[in-house]
Scaffold this active site. Sequence first.
Site, PDB file in Angstrom:
ATOM      1  N   GLU A 430      32.407 -69.126 -27.740  1.00  0.00           N
ATOM      2  CA  GLU A 430      33.788 -69.532 -27.518  1.00  0.00           C
ATOM      3  C   GLU A 430      33.945 -70.024 -26.071  1.00  0.00           C
ATOM      4  O   GLU A 430      33.681 -69.289 -25.123  1.00  0.00           O
ATOM      5  CB  GLU A 430      34.704 -68.322 -27.752  1.00  0.00           C
ATOM      6  CG  GLU A 430      36.142 -68.542 -27.338  1.00  0.00           C
ATOM      7  CD  GLU A 430      36.963 -67.246 -27.387  1.00  0.00           C
ATOM      8  OE1 GLU A 430      36.395 -66.174 -27.665  1.00  0.00           O
ATOM      9  OE2 GLU A 430      38.175 -67.348 -27.145  1.00  0.00           O
ATOM     10  N   ASP A 503      35.289 -63.707 -27.374  1.00  0.00           N
ATOM     11  CA  ASP A 503      35.875 -62.625 -26.584  1.00  0.00           C
ATOM     12  C   ASP A 503      36.313 -61.464 -27.462  1.00  0.00           C
ATOM     13  O   ASP A 503      36.611 -61.633 -28.635  1.00  0.00           O
ATOM     14  CB  ASP A 503      37.103 -63.146 -25.822  1.00  0.00           C
ATOM     15  CG  ASP A 503      36.684 -64.030 -24.660  1.00  0.00           C
ATOM     16  OD1 ASP A 503      35.518 -63.927 -24.247  1.00  0.00           O
ATOM     17  OD2 ASP A 503      37.523 -64.822 -24.197  1.00  0.00           O
ATOM     18  N   ASP A 505      39.039 -60.115 -27.737  1.00  0.00           N
ATOM     19  CA  ASP A 505      40.501 -60.060 -27.749  1.00  0.00           C
ATOM     20  C   ASP A 505      41.027 -60.770 -28.998  1.00  0.00           C
ATOM     21  O   ASP A 505      40.255 -61.181 -29.863  1.00  0.00           O
ATOM     22  CB  ASP A 505      41.084 -60.671 -26.466  1.00  0.00           C
ATOM     23  CG  ASP A 505      40.689 -62.137 -26.320  1.00  0.00           C
ATOM     24  OD1 ASP A 505      40.141 -62.708 -27.290  1.00  0.00           O
ATOM     25  OD2 ASP A 505      40.905 -62.709 -25.233  1.00  0.00           O
ATOM     26  N   ASP A 507      42.435 -63.724 -29.457  1.00  0.00           N
ATOM     27  CA  ASP A 507      41.982 -65.102 -29.633  1.00  0.00           C
ATOM     28  C   ASP A 507      40.548 -65.156 -30.128  1.00  0.00           C
ATOM     29  O   ASP A 507      40.204 -65.949 -31.002  1.00  0.00           O
ATOM     30  CB  ASP A 507      42.073 -65.866 -28.299  1.00  0.00           C
ATOM     31  CG  ASP A 507      43.443 -66.508 -28.143  1.00  0.00           C
ATOM     32  OD1 ASP A 507      44.146 -66.641 -29.170  1.00  0.00           O
ATOM     33  OD2 ASP A 507      43.806 -66.858 -27.000  1.00  0.00           O
TER      34      ASP A 507
END
Length: 639
Positions: A430, A503, A505, A507
């Site tokens: 990413e 990540d 998180d 997203d």
Amino acid sequence: MEKENNVAYGDSQIQVLEGLEAVRVRPGMYIGTTSEKGLHHLIYEIVDNSIDEALAGYCDNITVTLEKDGSCSVRDDGRGVPSGIHPTQNLPTLEVIFTILHAGGKFGGGGYQIAGGLHGVGASVVNALSKRLEAVNCRDGYEYSISFERGKIVSEFKKGKETDKHGLYVRFWPDPEIFETVEFKADIVRNRLREQAFLNAGVSLTLIDETGEERTEENFCYEGGIKSFVEFRRKKGTEPIHNDVIYLSGSKGTSVAEIALQYNDSYDDEDILSFANNMHTIEGGMHETGFRTALTRVLNDYGKKIGVLKDGDSKLDGKDVREGLVSIISVKLENAQFESQTKAKLGNSSIRTLVDNIVTEKLTEYLEENPKVGRTIIEKATEAARVREAARKARETARRKGALESTSLPGKLWDCQTKNVEESELFLVEGNSAGGSAKDGRNSYFQAILPLRGKVLNVEKSRLDKVYGNPSLIPIIQALGCGIGEDFNKEKLRYGKLILMADADVDGSHIRILLLTFLFRHMRQLIEDGHVYLAQPPLYKVFKGKQVRYAFTDEERDAYIEELGVNGVEASRYKGLGEMNPEQLRETTMDPEKRVLLRVTMEDARECDEIFSVLMGDKVEPRREFIEANARYAVDLDV
Ligand code: 1YM
């Protein structure tokens, strides 16, 4: 004369024991396998006998209990087994049922046995493969009992107390000398009983599970039969495009066939389940073939008739008329011939004609009487045909541009040196900055990096023609080299491991699920064969001077803080992969010696399918329901 357990064996009993011994020596020949699957087969054999009694019109309720001690009992309220002495065997009929292996077809009495399995030979096979079996038969005002151990009588047939009940009760303890496992699974039994309840409308099957901490009891009984089965099969997140499930049935001679079908608004491939004599024919066969050919023909004819399909138009093909279709086909016939390795394909060609005739006549009639439904179905199939054509063109264009092949590798790819698929890995990373770190931190001999810019296409909301040629997906397809969908060819796969690195998180999770949706829908085999992994970057770095620890959970972080004796603020949390330098990324996430990878596996393709359509599809309501039901599992979201 040999004496054992106070039972005297004569010649005929010795023959019986030789018969049952043959079952114990080669159990696979009788129940296919001694795995968990074979173990559950024992239950089906006994239940099938009760279902036959129900189909004969004498039995309403069948109860299966998974007992605390590992045994299973089956009780029905049918007539019970004839209580006297068997005319040719010269033994109590109850004994004969559990000791004589029959070549097939129920002995004594006409009519044909409908339930699948071993056609009436089941009870003696179950007895042979059980450590112990007890039977209590209620008939003609009395209770009769008998019991066996490994097929040998241990308490002889005897008449017991008076009763006004009727029916047979069988309890058996599977033999651990025979089976790999003797633990019954309620899930497996439940699915089977539910399926049988659908296939035999009105028969009530109850599952009692005494093995867990709490006793559970579930009942399955469907007056709607296979129509209810179709409703049950419809996936969450899809809506039917016509209200009623269409039901077609007919018979010829002693063969009967029934078909239930309904279309939903999904773009999914068909969901057709077929059965012959209540046995699931996983590989289909003549009944399915008859259905498919007739369905395509009937809908093409009808489409022309109502003017939606014009003479010059290309025809609807099989795939078009089966998009979003859920259907159950159930046939019952004498002398069913099962073909193929798994014996799960019906070979009787007369059934093809029967099913074809029923669909041709009855479906045509239905469409004429329900023109609204008819038009809705034709329009859906026409749209499917249009998309199929558009997808074909998009694929051609993509192919021409080399977008689906590895002959032109994407510009962004940092490839590895080895061409050995066994050892190579492709990281989908990413973001460009994380991509840069990964490039510098990798072992370039076997690790390739493809940075992804932004989000990839949500394929769940796009039809196939939009997937080919999508700029976010093309680099992935090119790098992997194995093509997608119909063109998929595993031989051409360029990396043994595909590692999604995003990540930790929200997203990152979104990117992961978008990628997984794409892989699941268009390169499913990569998941099935275990090629897809999720990288696990750490959440925290805890350090004091030169001492560094990476923590993957809050608990780990706290433990390191204590170990190193640092102040909590000094334990910095990573906001993303991009914040790690190449060395850190290598040490924590990429180096096979140190990293932890999660392999993406798929236990139940159907369940995954449903979850992807609910989570990633275009309907809000099912998603809201799913999230509400599962919110408690999402702890500590970093939003
Ligand atoms: C828990 C398992 O096997 N029930 C059962 C079996 C039989 C009958 C009724 C039955 C069949 C017939 C006549 C017939 C069987 N009977 C025989 C045999 N439950 C379970 N319920 N009367 C009763 O088919 O004509 C074999 S199975 F051979 F004795 F008739």
